[in-house]
Scaffold this active site. Structure first.
Site, PDB file in Angstrom:
ATOM      1  N   SER A 113     -38.234  49.178 -76.968  1.00 22.63           N
ATOM      2  CA  SER A 113     -37.173  49.481 -77.919  1.00 22.63           C
ATOM      3  C   SER A 113     -35.807  49.510 -77.222  1.00 22.63           C
ATOM      4  O   SER A 113     -35.355  48.492 -76.723  1.00 22.63           O
ATOM      5  CB  SER A 113     -37.494  50.792 -78.647  1.00 22.63           C
ATOM      6  N   ASN A 137     -41.264  45.576 -78.422  1.00 19.24           N
ATOM      7  CA  ASN A 137     -40.683  46.096 -79.661  1.00 19.24           C
ATOM      8  C   ASN A 137     -39.165  46.177 -79.569  1.00 19.24           C
ATOM      9  O   ASN A 137     -38.547  47.180 -79.926  1.00 19.24           O
ATOM     10  CB  ASN A 137     -41.278  47.466 -80.004  1.00 19.24           C
ATOM     11  N   HIS A 258     -44.235  50.027 -84.432  1.00 18.83           N
ATOM     12  CA  HIS A 258     -43.243  50.097 -83.358  1.00 18.83           C
ATOM     13  C   HIS A 258     -43.785  50.693 -82.067  1.00 18.83           C
ATOM     14  O   HIS A 258     -43.413  50.250 -80.982  1.00 18.83           O
ATOM     15  CB  HIS A 258     -42.040  50.906 -83.836  1.00 18.83           C
TER      16      HIS A 258
END
Length: 283
Positions: A113, A137, A258
């Site tokens: 992320s 992700n 996620h």
């Protein structure tokens, strides 16, 4: 570009992800990290609101053959914050200083992320130090609707504080593999420093295009991994970046969202081991 299938791994997810707090060392500038194993360095960078324990399944598995270094992002875990207003570029510079402090000349880097954005920025700006990059992700050039939504969430944090339930709803499904991971993530969100979170989230919200055009110059193996059901770090984004990187390839974990490294740890561990096995002249 290949697609990874999904199987139920509730026991594996529970055992690997349920580890408690990991011991830390701290650099002179105040960055906290956990280090285990020996061999070629692998640095793991978590996402906004998390802490280095979010990599617990990967640390346990990959440290068998690598020197694994999981780091607390600035303002998270036990690492000091960056100043208010810091952009993604400042987080990438922080990571470069971290490598300097550990006297690491070259490393493999995996980011999740916001950590993916940092790892991609590192590969784009000091790529000679990054042997391989894994982008888990991670976002790439959000569409206008998604961009507006994430910027609105970033703007709300200084007023409303850390939103704990919104991320959980976006990051997890209702499947059995997500139960333990969701509760761990809720705990980590409750522990995060609100100011550190706000700074990192603002950089995350505004950073999806900062290094987006740099993939064409990333020479090493580049893995772009996400869950098939991740609504924000989408499979399309992963495939678009993989097409740009000379040695890029995408892996999509079916049925996950996620926090795929926690909800499908066996699959992700296998895909990271595959990525780490690629030599300098391999695809």
């Amino acid at each position: 570009m290949l697609t990874a299938g999904s199987t139920t791994r509730t026991a594996a997810a529970t055992n690997a992800a349920g580890a408690g707090a990991l011991p830390r060392k701290t650099t002179a500038s105040g960055t906290a990290y956990h280090e285990v194993g020996s061999g070629e360095p692998l640095v793991l960078i978590h996402g906004v609101g998390m802490r280095l324990e979010a990599w617990a399944p990967q640390i346990a598995f990959l440290s068998a053959g690598h020197r694994v270094i999981a780091v607390d992002m600035p303002g998270h875990g036990e690492s000091v914050k960056l100043p208010a207003g810091s952009r993604l570029e400042e987080f990438v510079a922080w990571f470069g200083r971290f490598l300097d402090e550990l006297a690491i000349d070259t490393a493999n880097v995996a980011g999740h992320s916001m950590g993916a954005l940092i790892s991609g920025g590192a590969a784009a700006t000091f790529g000679e130090r990054i042997s391989r990059v894994a982008y888990l992700n991670g976002v790439y050039k959000r569409d206008p609707q998604a961009k507006a939504a994430v910027l609105a969430r970033a703007a709300a944090i200084p007023v409303s504080g850390v939103d704990k339930e919104g991320p959980l709803a976006r990051w997890f499904g209702d499947d059995a593999d997500s139960v333990t991971a969701r509760e761990l993530t809720r705990k980590w969100l409750n522990l995060v420093d609100p100011q550190g979170y706000a700074v990192a989230y603002a950089a995350f919200a505004g950073g999806d295009e900062t290094y987006a055009d740099g993939w064409k110059d990333v020479a090493g193996p580049a893995l772009f991994l996400t869950g098939s059901d991740d609504p924000n770090s989408t499979p399309l984004m992963a495939k678009q970046m993989a097409e740009l990187a000379p040695r890029g390839y995408a892996r999509i974990v079916e049925g996950h969202r996620h926090m795929v490294n926690l909800t499908a740890p066996d699959i992700v561990n296998s895909l990271l081991a595959e990525w780490l096995s690629f030599g300098e002249d391999e695809r």
